[in-house]
Design a protein around this motif. Structure first.
Motif, short mmCIF file in Angstrom:
data_model
loop_
_atom_site.label_atom_id
_atom_site.label_comp_id
_atom_site.label_asym_id
_atom_site.label_seq_id
_atom_site.Cartn_x
_atom_site.Cartn_y
_atom_site.Cartn_z
N THR A 196 0.86 -1.19 0.00
CA THR A 196 0.00 0.00 0.00
C THR A 196 0.89 1.24 0.00
O THR A 196 1.71 1.43 0.91
CB THR A 196 -0.91 0.01 1.24
N VAL A 197 0.70 2.04 -1.03
CA VAL A 197 1.52 3.24 -1.18
C VAL A 197 0.66 4.47 -0.90
O VAL A 197 -0.45 4.61 -1.44
CB VAL A 197 2.13 3.32 -2.60
N HIS A 198 1.17 5.34 -0.06
CA HIS A 198 0.48 6.60 0.23
C HIS A 198 1.11 7.71 -0.62
O HIS A 198 2.34 7.90 -0.59
CB HIS A 198 0.59 6.95 1.71
N TYR A 199 0.23 8.43 -1.34
CA TYR A 199 0.72 9.53 -2.18
C TYR A 199 -0.33 10.63 -2.19
O TYR A 199 -1.52 10.39 -1.99
CB TYR A 199 1.02 9.05 -3.60
N PRO A 200 0.08 11.87 -2.39
CA PRO A 200 -0.83 13.01 -2.25
C PRO A 200 -1.85 13.09 -3.39
O PRO A 200 -1.64 12.54 -4.48
CB PRO A 200 0.09 14.22 -2.25
N THR A 201 -2.95 13.79 -3.12
CA THR A 201 -4.01 14.00 -4.11
C THR A 201 -3.66 15.17 -5.01
O THR A 201 -3.22 16.23 -4.54
CB THR A 201 -5.34 14.27 -3.40
N THR A 202 -3.88 14.98 -6.30
CA THR A 202 -3.64 16.07 -7.25
C THR A 202 -4.92 16.47 -7.99
O THR A 202 -5.00 17.56 -8.54
CB THR A 202 -2.58 15.66 -8.29
N SER A 203 -5.94 15.56 -8.03
CA SER A 203 -7.20 15.90 -8.70
C SER A 203 -8.33 15.06 -8.10
O SER A 203 -8.09 14.03 -7.46
CB SER A 203 -7.11 15.65 -10.21
N LEU A 204 -9.57 15.52 -8.34
CA LEU A 204 -10.76 14.84 -7.83
C LEU A 204 -11.68 14.49 -9.00
O LEU A 204 -11.77 15.23 -9.98
CB LEU A 204 -11.53 15.72 -6.84
N ASP A 205 -12.39 13.38 -8.82
CA ASP A 205 -13.40 12.96 -9.79
C ASP A 205 -14.75 12.99 -9.08
O ASP A 205 -14.92 12.30 -8.05
CB ASP A 205 -13.10 11.55 -10.31
N VAL A 206 -15.71 13.77 -9.58
CA VAL A 206 -17.03 13.91 -8.96
C VAL A 206 -18.07 13.48 -9.98
O VAL A 206 -18.05 13.95 -11.13
CB VAL A 206 -17.29 15.37 -8.51
N TRP A 207 -19.02 12.60 -9.57
CA TRP A 207 -20.04 12.12 -10.50
C TRP A 207 -21.29 11.68 -9.75
O TRP A 207 -21.25 11.40 -8.55
CB TRP A 207 -19.49 10.97 -11.33
N VAL A 208 -22.43 11.64 -10.49
CA VAL A 208 -23.69 11.14 -9.94
C VAL A 208 -23.69 9.62 -10.12
O VAL A 208 -23.74 9.11 -11.23
CB VAL A 208 -24.91 11.78 -10.66
N GLU A 209 -23.64 8.90 -9.00
CA GLU A 209 -23.59 7.44 -9.03
C GLU A 209 -24.97 6.83 -9.21
O GLU A 209 -25.15 5.83 -9.89
CB GLU A 209 -22.94 6.93 -7.73
N SER A 210 -25.97 7.44 -8.58
CA SER A 210 -27.33 6.91 -8.64
C SER A 210 -28.31 8.07 -8.60
O SER A 210 -28.11 9.03 -7.85
CB SER A 210 -27.58 5.97 -7.45
N PRO A 211 -29.36 8.01 -9.45
CA PRO A 211 -29.67 6.95 -10.41
C PRO A 211 -28.77 7.04 -11.64
O PRO A 211 -28.20 8.09 -11.93
CB PRO A 211 -31.12 7.22 -10.78
N LYS A 212 -28.67 5.90 -12.34
CA LYS A 212 -27.92 5.90 -13.58
C LYS A 212 -28.72 6.63 -14.65
O LYS A 212 -29.93 6.47 -14.75
CB LYS A 212 -27.65 4.46 -14.04
N GLY A 213 -28.07 7.41 -15.45
CA GLY A 213 -28.79 8.14 -16.49
C GLY A 213 -29.38 9.43 -15.95
O GLY A 213 -28.87 10.06 -15.02
N ARG A 214 -30.53 9.82 -16.52
CA ARG A 214 -31.15 11.10 -16.19
C ARG A 214 -31.81 11.03 -14.82
O ARG A 214 -32.25 9.98 -14.36
CB ARG A 214 -32.18 11.49 -17.25
N VAL A 215 -31.87 12.20 -14.17
CA VAL A 215 -32.46 12.33 -12.84
C VAL A 215 -33.81 13.01 -12.97
O VAL A 215 -33.94 14.01 -13.69
CB VAL A 215 -31.54 13.14 -11.90
N LYS A 216 -34.82 12.50 -12.28
CA LYS A 216 -36.15 13.11 -12.33
C LYS A 216 -36.58 13.53 -10.93
O LYS A 216 -36.01 13.08 -9.92
CB LYS A 216 -37.18 12.13 -12.91
N GLU A 217 -37.56 14.42 -10.88
CA GLU A 217 -38.06 14.88 -9.59
C GLU A 217 -38.56 13.71 -8.76
O GLU A 217 -39.21 12.79 -9.27
CB GLU A 217 -39.18 15.90 -9.80
#
Length: 606
Positions: free
Chosen positions: A252-273
């Motif tokens: 296990t190697v520890h290394y610093p963060t240089t970037s982030l990935d942000v995404w909508v995991e659920s629901p898959k596809g389009r989101v409705k009210e």
């Protein structure tokens, strides 16, 4: 004088001959430099020799060189005897095959131990031919156990200045000492100052075997998170070298963060009210740093790297930001994503709720719903599709058009996004009674049956019932509204033939329908009458038979006229449960009252 000179010459020639023979008589010994054997096995050391003169007079002696470099004899043999020297290391575990009469002698050592790894000497003495000896080194081997590797369990930071321990590798109980080589992705690792350090510890066990432990220290880089490390153990065996590899480990190697990935995991596809939305955030560093989520500039509560938004609406649209904090450098890294929520408003119907139209009129109704996506509309009545599109047209209104129309608006591209509305259509007009399948009925007396009357029209018709039997009041047992009128049900008790009338009326007119009911007799009464007729027929036959045989006297001559009444005539009493008066039938079929007959029912004169 001549004789002395001849004698001297003879002696001289004899001595010269002996000297010449001694000069040419030799012993030659040939042995292998080394003999190799596994620990516990049997070793055989061969001594091959040649003697040019008197080969039968050869003495064989075996010697060993001790660890302290002392020469000790362990065996003596000639043409007459073979002796193993007593009290030595090999007294009970050696034997010699062959003696001085042969040109090959084999020393056999059983159950070889590590202490037996010595130099052995074969000495061949040819007497007048002289002597010579050969030397062989006995080498003993033991393969180590399968090597074991163990990596460090904690994470290793790329920011460490000195090499960090990666793992340990151990090879136990080998002889001679095994060698350990470390590999990273099939590339051997050598000691490199400041980058790679291999520390080896050799332990000699009480058994004399060797255990070797090797520790690898390394300055790791980020790419080492995918590297595979393993050890190769090489060791000597009789006749060569063998190698064994450990299994491969990952660190296990520890290394610093240089970037982030942000995404909508659920629901898959389009989101409705109405959806529950999960937004995930992942850093390219290790371990994952603590995260903070912002939704439209408002900090949100989250668990680890997941933000949950429940029952989202179109107001939830906007930017979601994830911020990671490096606990070593306290530097922040950000990533973001856009959230868009699709929607579909409530359906709007024109006209809405209830619409009244006159017979023959036309209605154009519309149904629409505001949406972020294209919609599709369908109209249903009683579960069946009657129209498609935003508009419903009803022409030449009739009562059949009355009822509830439901419009369903859907978003074809997003399942679950739909809305609906309903329109109740009424058609004005005089009542119209739907004809019943059975208006002429039969039923047994004293039984009851239900009559149904369904009248359509608007305003809702009023239904009244009447019957031809004025003494009977028809009781309504059910009364309910339908989508196009009213349905009334009454119960009628059948005592005789009867006609029931259903009358419907509203502000526009009236309508009626009649039900004709025929009363059927009781099956028990009919059966009794049939039985009585059969009995009368049988009785008549018996009387006629007796008359023919003269068993019944008539008139003065002793025979009676069967056509005339007589007080002694055979009679049969017929009773009906529904009448109090008994009727007596004579043989001739005349009715007689009980007063005329007295208490006689049947009397046969002989």
């Amino acid at each position: 004088m001549a004789l002395r000179m001849n004698a001297s010459m003879f002696v001289g020639l004899f001595l010269l001959s002996l000297a010449w023979k001694a000069a040419w008589a030799k012993v030659k010994v040939n042995m292998e430099d080394r003999v190799e054997v596994f620990l516990g096995d049997t070793a055989q050391i061969t001594c091959m020799f040649t003697v040019s003169d008197s080969p039968d007079d050869v003495i064989i002696q075996w010697y060993m060189i001790t660890k302290t470099n002392v020469r000790l004899r362990i065996y003596y043999g000639d043409s007459t005897m073979q002796v193993v020297d007593q009290g030595g290391q090999f007294t009970d575990k050696i034997s010699v095959n062959g003696n001085g009469k042969s040109s090959e002698v084999v020393l056999t050592i059983r159950d070889v131990t590590l202490e037996d790894e010595l130099e052995f000497i074969c000495q061949v003495n040819g007497l007048s031919a002289g002597n010579e000896e050969g030397h062989t080194m006995l080498k003993v081997f033991e393969s180590p156990a399968h090597p074991i590797i163990e990596g460090v369990h904690s994470g290793i930071s790329v920011s460490n200045k000195n090499p960090s321990k990666i793992g340990s590798c151990e090879a136990k109980n080998g002889y001679p000492r095994p060698n350990i080589t470390w590999y990273r992705n099939q590339s051997p690792l050598q000691n490199t100052p400041g980058k790679v350090s291999v520390v080896t510890l050799v332990t000699k066990e009480s058994s004399g075997l060797y255990t070797v432990q090797s520790d690898l220290h390394l300055n790791v880089v980020k790419e080492d998170k995918d590297s595979l490390f393993y050890c190769e153990v090489s060791y000597l065996v009789p006749g060569g070298t063998k190698m064994t590899e450990t299994n491969k480990i990952n660190i296990t190697v520890h290394y610093p963060t240089t970037s982030l990935d942000v995404w909508v995991e659920s629901p898959k596809g389009r989101v409705k009210e109405g959806d529950t939305v999960e937004v995930h955030c992942r850093a390219d560093g290790n371990p994952q740093p603590p995260f903070t989520f912002m939704h439209n500039m408002e900090e949100m509560k989250s668990e680890l790297n997941v933000l949950v938004l429940k029952d989202v609406t179109r107001l939830s649209n906007g930017n979601i930001t994830c911020t990671a904090l490096d606990l070593d450098t306290y530097e922040e890294t950000q990533g973001n994503t856009e959230l868009f929520v699709d929607y579909l408003d409530l359906a709007i119907l024109i006209p809405k709720d209830t619409h009244v139209m006159a017979q023959g009129e036309e209605l154009m109704a519309t149904c629409n719903a505001l949406s972020s996506l294209p919609t599709h509309t369908e109209w249903f009545k009683k579960g069946e599709k009657v129209a498609e599109g935003h508009t419903l047209i009803l022409k030449d209104a009739v009562f059949d058009m009355m009822g509830t129309y439901v419009c369903v608006v859907k978003v074809p591209s997003l399942e679950g996004l739909e809305t609906s509305g309903s329109l109740h259509v009424l058609v004005q007009g005089p009542p119209e009674i739907k004809e019943s399948a059975d208006t002429v009925l039969e039923e047994s007396t004293e039984k009851s049956l239900n009559l149904s009357c369904h009248a359509r029209g608007y305003p809702t018709p009023v239904i009244t019932w009447s019957s031809s039997d004025e003494s009977q009041i028809l009781k309504e047992v059910s009364h309910r509204q339908t989508e196009d009128g009213v349905l009334s049900v009454v119960r009628v008790k059948v005592t005789s033939d009867i006609t029931a009338y259903c009358n419907a009326s509203n502000d526009h007119g009236t309508d009626s329908i009649s039900f004709s009911i025929k009363a059927k007799g009781s099956g028990v009464i009919i059966a009794v009458i049939i039985i009585c007729i059969l009995l009368l027929a049988i009785l008549g036959s018996v009387m006629y038979f007796l008359y023919k045989k003269g068993k019944i006297p008539c008139g003065r001559s002793g025979k009676q006229d069967l056509t005339k009444p007589n007080k002694d005539s055979i009679v049969v009493e017929m009773k009906n449960d529904n009448t109090e008066e008994a009727v007596l039938l004579g043989v001739n079929g005349d009715k007689k009252s009980p007063s005329d007959q007295g208490d006689k029912y049947m009397d046969v004169q002989k």
